[in-house]
Design a protein around this motif. Structure first.
Motif, PDB file in Angstrom:
ATOM      1  N   ARG A 245       4.032  41.893 -20.344  1.00  0.00           N
ATOM      2  CA  ARG A 245       3.862  43.252 -20.855  1.00  0.00           C
ATOM      3  C   ARG A 245       3.186  43.266 -22.229  1.00  0.00           C
ATOM      4  O   ARG A 245       2.484  44.222 -22.556  1.00  0.00           O
ATOM      5  CB  ARG A 245       5.210  43.985 -20.943  1.00  0.00           C
ATOM      6  CG  ARG A 245       6.195  43.439 -21.945  1.00  0.00           C
ATOM      7  CD  ARG A 245       7.412  44.353 -22.091  1.00  0.00           C
ATOM      8  NE  ARG A 245       7.092  45.593 -22.777  1.00  0.00           N
ATOM      9  CZ  ARG A 245       7.961  46.564 -23.003  1.00  0.00           C
ATOM     10  NH1 ARG A 245       9.210  46.438 -22.578  1.00  0.00           N
ATOM     11  NH2 ARG A 245       7.595  47.665 -23.631  1.00  0.00           N
ATOM     12  N   SER A 249       0.161  45.757 -23.128  1.00  0.00           N
ATOM     13  CA  SER A 249       0.265  46.722 -24.233  1.00  0.00           C
ATOM     14  C   SER A 249      -0.790  46.460 -25.307  1.00  0.00           C
ATOM     15  O   SER A 249      -1.305  47.391 -25.927  1.00  0.00           O
ATOM     16  CB  SER A 249       1.664  46.685 -24.847  1.00  0.00           C
ATOM     17  OG  SER A 249       1.951  45.414 -25.380  1.00  0.00           O
ATOM     18  N   THR A 323       3.952  53.111 -22.607  1.00  0.00           N
ATOM     19  CA  THR A 323       5.074  52.461 -23.282  1.00  0.00           C
ATOM     20  C   THR A 323       6.401  52.953 -22.707  1.00  0.00           C
ATOM     21  O   THR A 323       7.334  52.170 -22.504  1.00  0.00           O
ATOM     22  CB  THR A 323       5.023  52.731 -24.799  1.00  0.00           C
ATOM     23  OG1 THR A 323       3.785  52.245 -25.321  1.00  0.00           O
ATOM     24  CG2 THR A 323       6.166  52.041 -25.521  1.00  0.00           C
ATOM     25  N   TYR A 326       7.195  51.235 -19.442  1.00  0.00           N
ATOM     26  CA  TYR A 326       7.728  49.890 -19.669  1.00  0.00           C
ATOM     27  C   TYR A 326       9.173  49.925 -20.154  1.00  0.00           C
ATOM     28  O   TYR A 326       9.993  49.079 -19.795  1.00  0.00           O
ATOM     29  CB  TYR A 326       6.869  49.139 -20.688  1.00  0.00           C
ATOM     30  CG  TYR A 326       5.796  48.287 -20.061  1.00  0.00           C
ATOM     31  CD1 TYR A 326       6.126  47.228 -19.229  1.00  0.00           C
ATOM     32  CD2 TYR A 326       4.450  48.539 -20.288  1.00  0.00           C
ATOM     33  CE1 TYR A 326       5.154  46.435 -18.641  1.00  0.00           C
ATOM     34  CE2 TYR A 326       3.464  47.753 -19.710  1.00  0.00           C
ATOM     35  CZ  TYR A 326       3.821  46.697 -18.888  1.00  0.00           C
ATOM     36  OH  TYR A 326       2.853  45.916 -18.303  1.00  0.00           O
ATOM     37  N   ILE A 368       1.741  43.099 -12.774  1.00  0.00           N
ATOM     38  CA  ILE A 368       2.305  43.867 -13.885  1.00  0.00           C
ATOM     39  C   ILE A 368       3.645  44.478 -13.473  1.00  0.00           C
ATOM     40  O   ILE A 368       4.620  44.457 -14.235  1.00  0.00           O
ATOM     41  CB  ILE A 368       1.315  44.958 -14.354  1.00  0.00           C
ATOM     42  CG1 ILE A 368       0.119  44.315 -15.081  1.00  0.00           C
ATOM     43  CG2 ILE A 368       1.995  45.973 -15.264  1.00  0.00           C
ATOM     44  CD1 ILE A 368      -1.043  45.256 -15.342  1.00  0.00           C
ATOM     45  N   TYR A 371       7.136  42.645 -13.481  1.00  0.00           N
ATOM     46  CA  TYR A 371       7.966  42.642 -14.689  1.00  0.00           C
ATOM     47  C   TYR A 371       9.268  43.413 -14.470  1.00  0.00           C
ATOM     48  O   TYR A 371      10.328  43.047 -14.995  1.00  0.00           O
ATOM     49  CB  TYR A 371       7.182  43.261 -15.857  1.00  0.00           C
ATOM     50  CG  TYR A 371       8.041  43.697 -17.015  1.00  0.00           C
ATOM     51  CD1 TYR A 371       8.558  42.771 -17.913  1.00  0.00           C
ATOM     52  CD2 TYR A 371       8.349  45.053 -17.207  1.00  0.00           C
ATOM     53  CE1 TYR A 371       9.356  43.171 -18.975  1.00  0.00           C
ATOM     54  CE2 TYR A 371       9.136  45.467 -18.263  1.00  0.00           C
ATOM     55  CZ  TYR A 371       9.647  44.522 -19.147  1.00  0.00           C
ATOM     56  OH  TYR A 371      10.440  44.919 -20.190  1.00  0.00           O
ATOM     57  N   ARG A 375      12.671  42.097 -15.551  1.00  0.00           N
ATOM     58  CA  ARG A 375      12.230  42.345 -16.930  1.00  0.00           C
ATOM     59  C   ARG A 375      12.038  41.044 -17.715  1.00  0.00           C
ATOM     60  O   ARG A 375      12.394  40.930 -18.890  1.00  0.00           O
ATOM     61  CB  ARG A 375      13.204  43.285 -17.652  1.00  0.00           C
ATOM     62  CG  ARG A 375      13.370  44.630 -16.962  1.00  0.00           C
ATOM     63  CD  ARG A 375      14.255  45.583 -17.731  1.00  0.00           C
ATOM     64  NE  ARG A 375      13.569  46.125 -18.894  1.00  0.00           N
ATOM     65  CZ  ARG A 375      12.728  47.155 -18.875  1.00  0.00           C
ATOM     66  NH1 ARG A 375      12.438  47.758 -17.737  1.00  0.00           N
ATOM     67  NH2 ARG A 375      12.174  47.594 -19.977  1.00  0.00           N
ATOM     68  N   THR A 377       9.668  38.262 -19.575  1.00  0.00           N
ATOM     69  CA  THR A 377       8.419  38.300 -20.338  1.00  0.00           C
ATOM     70  C   THR A 377       8.010  36.890 -20.748  1.00  0.00           C
ATOM     71  O   THR A 377       8.761  35.929 -20.570  1.00  0.00           O
ATOM     72  CB  THR A 377       8.564  39.154 -21.612  1.00  0.00           C
ATOM     73  OG1 THR A 377       9.389  38.443 -22.555  1.00  0.00           O
ATOM     74  CG2 THR A 377       9.181  40.505 -21.310  1.00  0.00           C
TER      75      THR A 377
END
Length: 426
Positions: A245, A249, A323, A326, A368, A371, A375, A377
């Protein structure tokens, strides 16, 4: 040879060495401790057949560097016993080898462990100077205990697999791909691959043992095709590939920066100096690194700017929506629907700044949205890479991949490795 100052008897246990008896302890003219010992284990097994040999005198004395005592260099001197085998042809002799030093080494195992401990978060040059031993000697100790590539037998579980690259030279030259893992045991280096070409990366993924491959939760990567496609082709749909992410971003925030600069350039030409100066507080608010919902007082500040530039307002709130997607704890399917809705609105807005980003978003949408499964990263990868860059600067560059792997392993796993060495009792 030395002007020796003999010392009172000292207990054997203070040396931490097994199966020895202290014969003499003295200090030479240089202030170094010389401790003469002899082995009390008379069982010497033949190097050929493995049977117990008969005593056959002693080899010449050897002197081994040991842990310092009261800040003084300390040496252990021992004349290894020899045995002769009466069962083998030609009656070969075998020299005794105690378990507290390695054959051919000038140091005890305890001292070699001390050197490795000193090397963590340091450099070979520094350790060489502090310990007053040669640079090559420190390298030899590292080679003796630290492997230059992954040993799969030492890994029970991989967990989250991360992939990224660093450059060994300034100007983004000589890329090296770093493959790391994060599990309940922490983050560790798995592999270093010269370059970042897909065939080499794919070959490494394929070489992971099947039992360990089953312990991989996911693969975290940036949007480099070589990384993403290699993982997808080897692991298929069994292991999700996640486009981090942070990298996504970073791209859409860059779009906002482009829109802001273009709009402010137009406003600067259209407005007087005084009118433009009044917009400074609003410009500062928009220049913040991350977008967020404005408070009531902040809305008052930015409203004049947004009124003069509706495009900038639209770009800002589009970024804010991404945002929010996410930050919302959605399922992968829900996130995908939200992203599709965002793409439709961004395309209808006709903002040129998002055109390239929308293409990228569509290309990697599946990765994407992965994620949102757990979650996960690449945060651990980025943190790992920053430490590797610090290591690289500290050592003024390390261009040998074997040595770089060893140094990364020591800096990240050195303390746990030494604890394991203690349990095994080197």
């Amino acid at each position: 040879m030395y002007n020796m100052l003999h010392l009172p008897p000292i207990p054997t246990s203070i040396l931490g060495l097994s199966n020895i008896e202290i014969e003499d302890a003295a200090m030479d003219s240089s202030g170094d401790f010389i401790i003469k010992v002899k082995s009390i284990d008379r069982t010497i097994k033949c190097r050929k057949c493995g049977d117990v040999t008969s005593p056959h005198g002693y080899n010449r004395p050897i002197r081994l560097r040991h842990l310092p005592v009261f800040g003084h260099k300390t040496y252990i001197e021992i004349a290894p016993a020899r045995g002769i085998c009466n069962k083998c042809d030609n009656h070969p002799t075998t020299t005794e080898l105690s378990d507290w030093y390695n054959s051919g080494s000038s140091y005890t195992k305890a001292y070699e462990k001390h050197v490795i401990l000193s090397l963590i978060n340091s450099t070979i040059s520094d350790v060489s100077m502090k310990e007053e031993i040669g640079y090559k000697a420190v390298e030899a100790i590292v080679d003796r205990y630290i492997e230059g590539e992954v040993n799969w037998d030492d890994i029970s579980r991989i967990g989250l697999l991360g992939i990224d690259e660093i450059s060994l030279k300034k100007g983004y030259q000589d890329f090296v791909t770093l493959i790391t893992s994060r599990s309940e045991k922490g983050t560790r280096i798995i592999c270093l691959i010269k370059g970042r070409d897909k065939p080499e990366i794919k070959a490494f993924f394929a070489s992971i043992p099947p039992d360990l491959k089953n312990t991989i939760i996911a693969v975290c990567s940036d949007m480099y095709d070589g990384f993403v496609n290699s993982a997808k082709e080897v692991f298929g749909s069994d292991i999700p590939v996640i486009v981090d992410r942070y990298h996504v971003s970073k791209l859409y925030r860059k779009c906002l920066v482009i829109a802001r600069k273009a709009e402010l350039k137009k406003l600067k030409k259209a407005l007087t100096k005084e009118e433009y100066k009044e917009l400074k507080p609003a410009i500062l608010l928009l220049s913040r690194r991350k977008e967020y919902e404005f408070s009531e007082s902040e809305e008052v500040i930015v409203e004049p700017l947004f009124k003069l530039s509706p495009k900038l307002k639209k770009a800002y709130y589009l970024c804010l929506r991404l945002t929010a997607i996410y930050n919302k704890h959605s399922t992968s399917e829900e996130a995908s629907k939200s992203i599709n809705s965002w793409i439709e609105d961004a395309e209808n807005s006709k903002l040129a700044c998002f055109k390239t980003f929308i293409k990228t978003l569509k290309k990697y949408q599946s990765e994407i949205c992965n994620y949102f499964l757990d979650r996960n990263t690449s945060g651990f990868v980025e943190g790992f890479n920053n430490k590797v860059k610090v290591l690289k600067r500290r050592c003024y560059g390390i261009f040998n991949l074997k040595h770089l792997f060893q140094r990364i392993f020591l800096d990240f796993s050195g303390y746990s490795f030494l604890n394991d060495m203690n349990e095994v009792k080197i």
